[in-house]
Design a protein around this motif. Structure first.
Motif, PDB file in Angstrom:
ATOM      1  N   ARG A   5       0.380  -1.580   0.086  1.00  0.00           N
ATOM      2  CA  ARG A   5      -0.281   0.027  -0.186  1.00  0.00           C
ATOM      3  C   ARG A   5       0.781   0.953   0.201  1.00  0.00           C
ATOM      4  O   ARG A   5       0.860   2.272  -0.710  1.00  0.00           O
ATOM      5  CB  ARG A   5      -1.092  -0.060   1.597  1.00  0.00           C
ATOM      6  CG  ARG A   5      -2.004  -0.852   0.993  1.00  0.00           C
ATOM      7  CD  ARG A   5      -3.432  -0.673   2.007  1.00  0.00           C
ATOM      8  NE  ARG A   5      -4.865  -1.353   1.390  1.00  0.00           N
ATOM      9  CZ  ARG A   5      -4.541  -2.163   1.795  1.00  0.00           C
ATOM     10  NH1 ARG A   5      -3.575  -3.029   2.093  1.00  0.00           N
ATOM     11  NH2 ARG A   5      -5.848  -2.655   1.539  1.00  0.00           N
ATOM     12  N   THR A   8       1.783   1.354  -3.654  1.00  0.00           N
ATOM     13  CA  THR A   8       0.762   1.856  -3.992  1.00  0.00           C
ATOM     14  C   THR A   8       0.594   4.014  -4.293  1.00  0.00           C
ATOM     15  O   THR A   8       0.737   4.537  -5.209  1.00  0.00           O
ATOM     16  CB  THR A   8      -0.587   1.765  -4.087  1.00  0.00           C
ATOM     17  OG1 THR A   8       0.181   0.126  -4.236  1.00  0.00           O
ATOM     18  CG2 THR A   8      -1.670   1.537  -4.916  1.00  0.00           C
ATOM     19  N   TYR A  12       1.342   6.448  -6.638  1.00  0.00           N
ATOM     20  CA  TYR A  12       0.693   6.883  -7.192  1.00  0.00           C
ATOM     21  C   TYR A  12       0.447   9.157  -7.248  1.00  0.00           C
ATOM     22  O   TYR A  12       0.029   9.798  -7.716  1.00  0.00           O
ATOM     23  CB  TYR A  12      -0.552   6.754  -6.870  1.00  0.00           C
ATOM     24  CG  TYR A  12      -1.486   6.146  -7.640  1.00  0.00           C
ATOM     25  CD1 TYR A  12      -2.090   6.126  -9.497  1.00  0.00           C
ATOM     26  CD2 TYR A  12      -0.986   4.837  -7.534  1.00  0.00           C
ATOM     27  CE1 TYR A  12      -2.233   5.446 -10.579  1.00  0.00           C
ATOM     28  CE2 TYR A  12      -1.834   3.488  -8.270  1.00  0.00           C
ATOM     29  CZ  TYR A  12      -2.343   4.030  -9.772  1.00  0.00           C
ATOM     30  OH  TYR A  12      -2.506   3.069 -11.298  1.00  0.00           O
ATOM     31  N   ASP A  80      -9.098   8.625  -2.306  1.00  0.00           N
ATOM     32  CA  ASP A  80      -8.262   7.649  -2.531  1.00  0.00           C
ATOM     33  C   ASP A  80      -7.567   7.651  -1.958  1.00  0.00           C
ATOM     34  O   ASP A  80      -7.065   9.164  -0.692  1.00  0.00           O
ATOM     35  CB  ASP A  80      -7.893   8.822  -3.858  1.00  0.00           C
ATOM     36  CG  ASP A  80      -7.418   7.839  -4.928  1.00  0.00           C
ATOM     37  OD1 ASP A  80      -7.625   6.685  -5.383  1.00  0.00           O
ATOM     38  OD2 ASP A  80      -5.901   7.972  -4.297  1.00  0.00           O
ATOM     39  N   ALA A 101      -8.064   8.302   1.805  1.00  0.00           N
ATOM     40  CA  ALA A 101      -8.517   7.129   2.656  1.00  0.00           C
ATOM     41  C   ALA A 101      -8.035   5.575   1.685  1.00  0.00           C
ATOM     42  O   ALA A 101      -8.126   5.568   0.664  1.00  0.00           O
ATOM     43  CB  ALA A 101     -10.039   6.569   3.145  1.00  0.00           C
ATOM     44  N   TYR A 164       2.913   6.134 -16.413  1.00  0.00           N
ATOM     45  CA  TYR A 164       2.756   7.373 -16.955  1.00  0.00           C
ATOM     46  C   TYR A 164       4.167   8.687 -16.997  1.00  0.00           C
ATOM     47  O   TYR A 164       4.023  10.210 -16.259  1.00  0.00           O
ATOM     48  CB  TYR A 164       1.538   8.159 -15.652  1.00  0.00           C
ATOM     49  CG  TYR A 164       0.731   7.055 -15.372  1.00  0.00           C
ATOM     50  CD1 TYR A 164      -0.724   6.979 -16.376  1.00  0.00           C
ATOM     51  CD2 TYR A 164      -0.040   6.641 -13.955  1.00  0.00           C
ATOM     52  CE1 TYR A 164      -1.516   6.041 -16.149  1.00  0.00           C
ATOM     53  CE2 TYR A 164      -0.340   5.665 -14.110  1.00  0.00           C
ATOM     54  CZ  TYR A 164      -1.457   5.432 -15.456  1.00  0.00           C
ATOM     55  OH  TYR A 164      -2.391   4.871 -15.170  1.00  0.00           O
TER      56      TYR A 164
HETATM   57  C1  LIG Z   1      -5.730   3.295 -12.025  1.00  0.00           C
HETATM   58  S1  LIG Z   1      -6.048   4.354 -11.159  1.00  0.00           S
HETATM   59  C2  LIG Z   1      -7.390   4.229 -11.360  1.00  0.00           C
HETATM   60  C3  LIG Z   1      -7.951   5.780 -10.919  1.00  0.00           C
HETATM   61  C4  LIG Z   1      -9.629   6.324 -11.260  1.00  0.00           C
HETATM   62  N1  LIG Z   1     -10.231   4.723 -10.803  1.00  0.00           N
HETATM   63  C5  LIG Z   1      -9.677   6.171 -12.805  1.00  0.00           C
HETATM   64  O1  LIG Z   1     -10.373   5.249 -12.832  1.00  0.00           O
HETATM   65  O2  LIG Z   1      -9.087   6.947 -13.434  1.00  0.00           O
HETATM   66  C6  LIG Z   1      -5.738   3.366  -9.693  1.00  0.00           C
HETATM   67  C7  LIG Z   1      -6.179   4.513  -8.126  1.00  0.00           C
HETATM   68  O3  LIG Z   1      -6.467   3.701  -7.187  1.00  0.00           O
HETATM   69  C8  LIG Z   1      -6.031   4.103  -5.675  1.00  0.00           C
HETATM   70  N2  LIG Z   1      -5.898   2.679  -5.174  1.00  0.00           N
HETATM   71  C9  LIG Z   1      -4.976   2.048  -4.699  1.00  0.00           C
HETATM   72  N3  LIG Z   1      -5.683   0.815  -3.791  1.00  0.00           N
HETATM   73  C10 LIG Z   1      -5.909   1.567  -2.673  1.00  0.00           C
HETATM   74  C11 LIG Z   1      -6.522   1.695  -1.790  1.00  0.00           C
HETATM   75  N4  LIG Z   1      -6.180   0.594  -1.038  1.00  0.00           N
HETATM   76  N5  LIG Z   1      -7.409   2.264  -1.057  1.00  0.00           N
HETATM   77  C12 LIG Z   1      -7.719   3.645  -1.709  1.00  0.00           C
HETATM   78  N6  LIG Z   1      -7.704   3.923  -2.828  1.00  0.00           N
HETATM   79  C13 LIG Z   1      -5.895   2.946  -3.546  1.00  0.00           C
HETATM   80  C14 LIG Z   1      -4.716   4.596  -6.513  1.00  0.00           C
HETATM   81  O4  LIG Z   1      -4.085   5.809  -5.579  1.00  0.00           O
HETATM   82  C15 LIG Z   1      -5.136   5.074  -7.643  1.00  0.00           C
HETATM   83  O5  LIG Z   1      -5.339   6.259  -7.446  1.00  0.00           O
END
Ligand SMILES: C[S@@+](CC[C@H](N)C(=O)[O-])C[C@H]1O[C@@H](n2cnc3c(N)ncnc32)[C@H](O)[C@@H]1O
Length: 215
Positions: A5, A8, A12, A80, A101, A164
Motif C-alpha cells: 500500500r 501504491t 501515485y 483515494d 482513505a 505515466y
Molecule cells: C489506476 S488508478 C484509477 C483511478 C480512477 N478510478 C480512474 O479510473 O481514473 C488506481 C487508483 O486507485 C487508488 N488506490 C489503489 N489502492 C487503493 C486503496 N487500497 N485504497 C484507496 N485507493 C487505492 C490509487 O491511489 C489510484 O488513484
C-alpha cells in the motif's frame, strides 16, 4: 500500512499530475466498459431522488466527472489512498468531498451510499487481500445499493513499466472474475451482471466488470 500500500500511495503521489494530463476523461475506455457504467448509473439513479455515490479509489476524479455527466442529480464523493491524486480530484471538482482513505478503512458511515464505484482501484490489491476491501465497500452501501468493479481480468501480477512516464514502482494484480464473484458473495453481495471482454489491440489484458447488490 503494509509495504504494498505504501508503494501504491507513494507511486501515485509521484505520477498524479501526469495521470491527470494523460487520462483526463473516459476517451480510452471501450464501449462495453462504459455500457457497464451506464447500467450501474441507471440502476442507482432509479433508486433515490438524489442518490449518493462513492467513487472509491477515485484517483484524479475523471470518473466523478463521468458519473455527474451521466446523471447530474447524483451526489458523488470520492476517496483515494494517494494524497496527490485526491488533490488533483479536488482541483478538478471544487466543492466535492474527496477524502484520503484506504479502500479497506473508509471514513464513511455504514449504509451511507446508494452506489459505490471502484474503477480500476482494486488492481493494486492482491486477490488474497480482496476480502477486507469488499467487506468495507459493502459496509458503506445501503441494503439494495449497487457496487461496480472494473479491473484487468485474469491471473497473475505485473510491475508497471515507467507508469505515466515516471521512474516509480507500481505493482498491479489481475483478478479472476469467478473469484471476484465468490468473494463478493462471501461479503454479502449478490452479483447481478458480469462482463469479461477480450483485450483490444494494444491492450495487454482482458478487462472484467462486475455489478453486485448489497442484500
Ligand atoms: C489506476 S488508478 C484509477 C483511478 C480512477 N478510478 C480512474 O479510473 O481514473 C488506481 C487508483 O486507485 C487508488 N488506490 C489503489 N489502492 C487503493 C486503496 N487500497 N485504497 C484507496 N485507493 C487505492 C490509487 O491511489 C489510484 O488513484
Amino acid at each position: 500500512m503494509d509495504e504494498l500500500r505504501r508503494q501504491t500511495r507513494d507511486g501515485y503521489d509521484v505520477v498524479a499530475r501526469a495521470y491527470a494530463q494523460l487520462l483526463p476523461d473516459t476517451r480510452y475506455e471501450a464501449a462495453p466498459d462504459l455500457a457497464m457504467v451506464q447500467h450501474f448509473v441507471t440502476g442507482v439513479s432509479a433508486s433515490a431522488e438524489r442518490p449518493r455515490v462513492l467513487d472509491a479509489g477515485c484517483g484524479t476524479g475523471r470518473m466523478i466527472g463521468h458519473l455527474a455527466a451521466l446523471d447530474p442529480s447524483l451526489d458523488v464523493v470520492g476517496a483515494d489512498l494517494s494524497p496527490a491524486m485526491a488533490a488533483e480530484a479536488r482541483a478538478a471538482h471544487p466543492g466535492r468531498q474527496i477524502d484520503v482513505a484506504d479502500l479497506s478503512d473508509l471514513p464513511h458511515d455504514d449504509a451511507s451510499f446508494d452506489g459505490v464505484l471502484a474503477w480500476y482501484s482494486i488492481i493494486h490489491t492482491p486477490p488474497h487481500a480482496l476480502a477486507p476491501v469488499l467487506d468495507e465497500l459493502g459496509r458503506v452501501l445501503r441494503p439494495g445499493g449497487s457496487l461496480l468493479l472494473g479491473y484487468q481480468a485474469g491471473t497473475g501480477d505485473r510491475r508497471l513499466d515507467r507508469p505515466y512516464g515516471h521512474d516509480v514502482e507500481l505493482r498491479a494484480f489481475l483478478h479472476h472474475t469467478p473469484y471476484v464473484r465468490s468473494s463478493l458473495e462471501t461479503a454479502g453481495l449478490t452479483v447481478d451482471s458480469t462482463l469479461d471482454r477480450a483485450a483490444r489491440p494494444g491492450e495487454p489484458h482482458a478487462q472484467g466488470f462486475v455489478i453486485a447488490t448489497r442484500g
